[in-house]
Motif scaffolding. Structure first.
Motif, PDB file in Angstrom:
ATOM      1  N   THR A  27       0.835  -1.197   0.000  1.00  0.00           N
ATOM      2  CA  THR A  27       0.000   0.000   0.000  1.00  0.00           C
ATOM      3  C   THR A  27       0.873   1.252   0.000  1.00  0.00           C
ATOM      4  OG1 THR A  27      -0.082   0.107   2.411  1.00  0.00           O
ATOM      5  CG2 THR A  27      -1.805  -1.190   1.320  1.00  0.00           C
ATOM      6  N   GLN A  30       2.227   1.752   3.421  1.00  0.00           N
ATOM      7  CA  GLN A  30       3.411   0.952   3.739  1.00  0.00           C
ATOM      8  C   GLN A  30       4.669   1.539   3.106  1.00  0.00           C
ATOM      9  OE1 GLN A  30       1.805  -2.781   2.334  1.00  0.00           O
ATOM     10  NE2 GLN A  30       1.477  -3.549   4.414  1.00  0.00           N
ATOM     11  N   TRP A 218       1.630   9.397  -6.077  1.00  0.00           N
ATOM     12  CA  TRP A 218       2.712   8.684  -5.396  1.00  0.00           C
ATOM     13  C   TRP A 218       3.730   9.664  -4.822  1.00  0.00           C
ATOM     14  CZ3 TRP A 218       7.991   7.942  -5.546  1.00  0.00           C
ATOM     15  CH2 TRP A 218       8.474   6.856  -4.786  1.00  0.00           C
ATOM     16  N   ARG A 472      -5.825   7.001  -0.073  1.00  0.00           N
ATOM     17  CA  ARG A 472      -6.587   6.166   0.877  1.00  0.00           C
ATOM     18  C   ARG A 472      -7.501   5.202   0.146  1.00  0.00           C
ATOM     19  NH1 ARG A 472      -6.538  11.254   3.321  1.00  0.00           N
ATOM     20  NH2 ARG A 472      -8.562  11.791   2.408  1.00  0.00           N
ATOM     21  N   ASP A 475      -5.397   2.463  -1.386  1.00  0.00           N
ATOM     22  CA  ASP A 475      -4.968   1.495  -0.372  1.00  0.00           C
ATOM     23  C   ASP A 475      -6.084   0.538  -0.001  1.00  0.00           C
ATOM     24  OD1 ASP A 475      -2.421   2.464  -0.338  1.00  0.00           O
ATOM     25  OD2 ASP A 475      -2.514   3.345   1.662  1.00  0.00           O
ATOM     26  N   ASP A 476      -7.305   1.031   0.081  1.00  0.00           N
ATOM     27  CA  ASP A 476      -8.443   0.150   0.376  1.00  0.00           C
ATOM     28  C   ASP A 476      -8.580  -0.927  -0.698  1.00  0.00           C
ATOM     29  OD1 ASP A 476      -9.054   1.553   2.679  1.00  0.00           O
ATOM     30  OD2 ASP A 476     -10.637   2.757   1.743  1.00  0.00           O
ATOM     31  N   ILE A 478      -6.175  -2.010  -2.710  1.00  0.00           N
ATOM     32  CA  ILE A 478      -5.018  -2.904  -2.622  1.00  0.00           C
ATOM     33  C   ILE A 478      -5.232  -3.929  -1.511  1.00  0.00           C
ATOM     34  CG2 ILE A 478      -2.563  -3.015  -2.007  1.00  0.00           C
ATOM     35  CD1 ILE A 478      -2.243  -0.307  -3.467  1.00  0.00           C
ATOM     36  N   ASN A 479      -5.724  -3.479  -0.377  1.00  0.00           N
ATOM     37  CA  ASN A 479      -5.980  -4.413   0.733  1.00  0.00           C
ATOM     38  C   ASN A 479      -7.032  -5.444   0.348  1.00  0.00           C
ATOM     39  OD1 ASN A 479      -4.128  -3.378   2.633  1.00  0.00           O
ATOM     40  ND2 ASN A 479      -5.537  -1.744   3.218  1.00  0.00           N
ATOM     41  N   ASN A 482      -5.337  -7.989  -2.007  1.00  0.00           N
ATOM     42  CA  ASN A 482      -4.499  -8.939  -1.264  1.00  0.00           C
ATOM     43  C   ASN A 482      -5.331  -9.936  -0.465  1.00  0.00           C
ATOM     44  OD1 ASN A 482      -2.085  -7.788  -2.178  1.00  0.00           O
ATOM     45  ND2 ASN A 482      -1.965  -6.357  -0.467  1.00  0.00           N
TER      46      ASN A 482
END
Length: 491
Positions: A27, A30, A218, A472, A475-476, A478-479, A482
């Motif tokens: 993420t 991270q 990024w 944000r 990232d949600d 991406i989580n 995974n």
């Protein structure tokens, strides 16, 4: 805004490929805070080389890698070099954050991740249908090809034919398809022409760093916060973060300056370009040798309204200093005459050509604003001299063997002797003039609309601020990706 619409079929294909290749995606959070990466992944990284084609290296897309070729983990403060007044000739502290310790030896692997990840985790990019096309003036396509390989996709690199041979060799080794377009660093139009040609074939998906909002997302969230972390770690009582300067390739790093101006409201933000191609300063054009930056247009993703100054750098300055920092004779001068220590002399080889230009921008900025020893100026070193050994040999062939006298002359003329010529503090009207140049590339040639162009100037909240905040949402996704692969649970 970045389109985060889900394509279910593509997402299913990507999840299947991720499971097959054991791909876990990091993420943005991270990358900002790698200490939060799961311990089992960190343990596995101890046996992985920095440049290895291993999906685990996605977790090394951070400024906070340990400075190790293999097995390194993470540290609290990003790798940086502080350049002393004896070298720079200015009293302020110049802090340069180091790109050498990213996979591929260049921070562009981060920008390319920012462009690819949103389409990968939404399924808009389908690894079973699409090839990822990376238009670039050199390093971005290397980062894109590396990430494509790690994520199980075929990468296609487009870059000017006159770039250093090391770039082409590496791209072939990584298994990328390579397309060389006519010209040098500043021939971006030729890159766009080839991109538009490929775009007509549905198997190709274009990730154009000059317009993809994942690039500033990024850099704003990762590079900007990393530079702030460096400043907070090194500041002394009374120090102020006074300035930041970045040469404009895609202008992605300029969005790191956007973050810094929010955190440090008095900070001045400068954009650099080659004197031989003064597009921002004079609406000019021309070829140049500062590999890593591209000109003759204003990138779509450059938030020009937030830019305080333009600084032009003579490409001869960067070439001469590349030789000074990377030859035994030059290093002997740095040690014997400037009394630099061995560690710093070694770290000066961490400056590639565009990194040298970034440092020169900081020096000119410091002279213009009369920064003092209480002031800190920040920049980044995109890559290191590793990609330019052939250029150093070419300089030796052109000018003959280097010696102590030439080293002293190069330092005096090309660093200490920098003047306040070929630079401008930008008024509101100046910034609007530069912004308006986007029309001729992006509206007339690349299919953008006038409404979109005006929004970038007048609607900061709905454009730049919204994109920065989408980290944000990304990232949600991406989580969720995974979690769907189940790989984290099986570590």
């Amino acid at each position: 805004m970045i389109d985060l619409t889900i394509n279910k079929e593509g997402l299913e294909h990507n999840l299947r490929k991720a499971k097959e290749n054991h791909i876990i995606i990091p993420t943005i959070a991270q990358m900002q805070h790698p200490e939060t990466i799961p311990e089992k992944i960190q343990e596995k990284l101890k046996t992985v080389g920095l440049w290895d084609v291993d999906p685990l290296n996605l977790f090394r897309i951070t400024w906070k890698n340990e400075a190790k070729e293999s097995g390194g983990l993470f540290q609290a403060v990003p790798n940086y070099i502080e350049l002393p007044p004896a070298l720079t000739g200015v009293p302020c502290r110049i802090i340069a954050m180091v790109g050498k310790w990213f996979p591929t030896g260049c921070h562009k692997v981060g920008a390319s991740f920012g462009c690819l990840a949103p389409r990968l985790v939404t399924g808009q990019f389908d690894v079973e249908k699409h090839k990822a096309v990376w238009p670039s003036t050199g390093n971005y396509c290397r980062g894109g090809a590396f990430n494509s390989r790690l994520l199980g996709a075929q990468g296609v690199a487009i870059l000017p034919a006159e770039m250093s041979q090391e770039r082409f060799d590496w791209l072939h080794e990584i298994g990328a398809e390579v397309i060389a377009t006519p010209g040098c660093e500043s021939n971006v139009k030729e890159i766009f022409d080839k991109t538009n040609e490929l775009k007509r074939d549905p198997q190709y998906m274009i990730f154009n760093q000059f317009e993809e909002m994942g690039n500033p997302l990024w850099h704003y969230n990762v590079t900007g916060n990393a530079l702030a972390d460096v400043f907070e770690a090194v500041k002394r009582p009374g120090d102020r973060f006074a300035g930041a300067a970045f040469t404009s390739g895609s202008a992605g790093t300029m969005s790191a300056g956007d973050l810094l101006k929010e955190k440090y409201p008095c900070l001045k933000l400068a954009v650099g370009e080659a004197l031989q191609c003064p597009t921002i300063l004079e609406n000019g054009f021309g070829g140049h040798r500062i590999e890593g930056i591209g000109d003759k247009h204003i990138p779509w993703i450059h938030n020009v309204k937030n830019t305080d100054m333009v600084i032009d750098i003579d490409d001869e300055d960067s070439q001469r200093l590349l030789r000074l920092f990377n030859t035994p004779e030059g290093q002997a001068y740095l040690k014997n005459e400037l009394h630099l220590d061995d560690e710093l002399i070694e770290k000066l080889t961490w400056l590639g050509i565009s990194g040298i230009a970034n440092v020169l921008c900081c020096i000119k900025m410091a002279k213009y604003y009369e920064f003092t020893e209480r002031d800190v100026v920040g920049t980044v070193l995109t890559d290191s001299a590793v990609m330019y050994q052939s250029r150093i040999q070419e300089l030796n062939d052109q000018h003959g063997a280097y010696n102590a006298h030439e080293a002293a002359m190069d330092h005096a003329l090309h660093m200490l002797g920098l003047k306040l010529d070929s630079m401008q503090e930008l008024t509101y009207a100046d910034r609007k003039r530069v912004h308006n140049l986007k029309y001729y590339t992006w509206v007339e040639q690349q299919g953008r609309t006038v409404e979109e162009l005006n929004a970038l100037w007048y609607d900061t909240e709905g454009t730049w601020d919204t994109v920065h905040a989408q980290a944000r949402d990304l990232d949600d996704l991406i989580n969720e990706f995974n979690e769907a692969t189940g790989l984290l649970k099986d570590l």
